[in-house]
Design a protein around this motif. Structure first.
Motif, short mmCIF file in Angstrom:
data_model
loop_
_atom_site.label_atom_id
_atom_site.label_comp_id
_atom_site.label_asym_id
_atom_site.label_seq_id
_atom_site.Cartn_x
_atom_site.Cartn_y
_atom_site.Cartn_z
N VAL A 167 -13.92 -0.30 4.82
CA VAL A 167 -14.13 0.40 3.55
C VAL A 167 -12.85 1.12 3.15
CG1 VAL A 167 -15.45 2.26 2.47
CG2 VAL A 167 -16.58 0.72 4.05
N HIS A 168 -12.55 1.12 1.86
CA HIS A 168 -11.43 1.91 1.33
C HIS A 168 -11.98 2.83 0.24
CE1 HIS A 168 -7.31 3.01 0.44
NE2 HIS A 168 -7.67 3.00 -0.83
N ASP A 223 -9.20 4.87 4.70
CA ASP A 223 -9.73 3.63 5.24
C ASP A 223 -10.67 3.96 6.38
OD1 ASP A 223 -8.27 1.78 3.63
OD2 ASP A 223 -6.48 2.28 4.79
N ARG A 255 0.81 -1.22 0.00
CA ARG A 255 0.00 0.00 0.00
C ARG A 255 0.84 1.27 0.00
NH1 ARG A 255 -4.39 0.50 3.61
NH2 ARG A 255 -4.31 2.66 4.16
N ALA A 282 -17.47 -2.38 -4.58
CA ALA A 282 -16.03 -2.66 -4.61
C ALA A 282 -15.28 -1.98 -3.47
CB ALA A 282 -15.44 -2.22 -5.95
N ALA A 283 -15.72 -0.83 -3.01
CA ALA A 283 -15.02 -0.11 -1.94
C ALA A 283 -15.15 -0.80 -0.59
CB ALA A 283 -15.53 1.33 -1.85
N GLN A 322 -14.32 -3.62 1.54
CA GLN A 322 -13.34 -4.70 1.53
C GLN A 322 -13.75 -5.86 2.41
OE1 GLN A 322 -9.81 -2.38 2.61
NE2 GLN A 322 -9.11 -2.59 0.49
N GLN A 323 -14.44 -5.58 3.50
CA GLN A 323 -14.88 -6.63 4.42
C GLN A 323 -16.25 -6.25 4.96
OE1 GLN A 323 -11.82 -7.81 7.37
NE2 GLN A 323 -10.44 -6.50 6.19
#
Length: 155
Positions: free
Chosen positions: A107-108, A63, A51, A89-90, A92-93
């Motif tokens: 979220v990213h 994040d 990253r 897509a944003a 992540q989990q």
């Protein structure tokens, strides 16, 4: 377990290198890995990006960990919200949790305006979202996707 542990550390190893690390022959290693994949124990293989190096090219991004509480918690409402966030897509989990909020999301987003747009799409526009509490990361001290596996008994 030794094969799974090695694959978690580096799934790009050649079969030869993997066999050497777990002390089996290459044909045995290949058969065992195939059985693990066929059994569904290896969900998928991915590349974990650096990253900080990527940030020089694409920017760091933002994040967030978000706690989501829904108004209605019936099966259909929970499944509908979960399907919506999983498709984004944003996100992540996504975890359904108890007690407390109904969901925890990791979220990213590219930046704060990007997060705001995401929040409006996923939370504000959904009449069933009662409460959102977002926490923004200022530093990532650890990230490790590996599962802790039991060690085989020595006999």
């Amino acid at each position: 377990m030794a094969l799974l542990d090695q694959l978690q550390q580096d799934a790009s190893l050649t079969n030869q290198a993997l066999a050497e690390r777990v002390h089996v022959s290459p044909p045995t290693c290949l058969r065992r890995v195939k059985r693990l994949v066929d059994a569904g124990l290896v969900e998928r293989q991915v590349a974990i990006l650096d990253r900080d190096r990527l940030a020089r090219l694409a920017g760091y991004g933002l994040d967030a960990v978000a706690e989501i509480t829904l108004d209605r918690q019936d099966d259909a409402a929970m499944a509908a919200f979960e399907a919506k966030v999983v498709a984004e897509a944003a996100v992540q989990q996504c975890y359904r949790v108890s007690p407390g909020p109904d969901f925890i999301l990791v979220v990213h987003a590219p930046d704060m305006p990007g997060y705001l747009a995401l929040a409006q799409r996923l939370f504000t526009a959904d009449a069933n979202v009662r409460n959102v509490k977002a926490f923004f990361a200022v530093k990532r001290a650890k990230f490790d996707p590996r599962l802790v596996l039991p060690r085989p008994a020595r006999g």
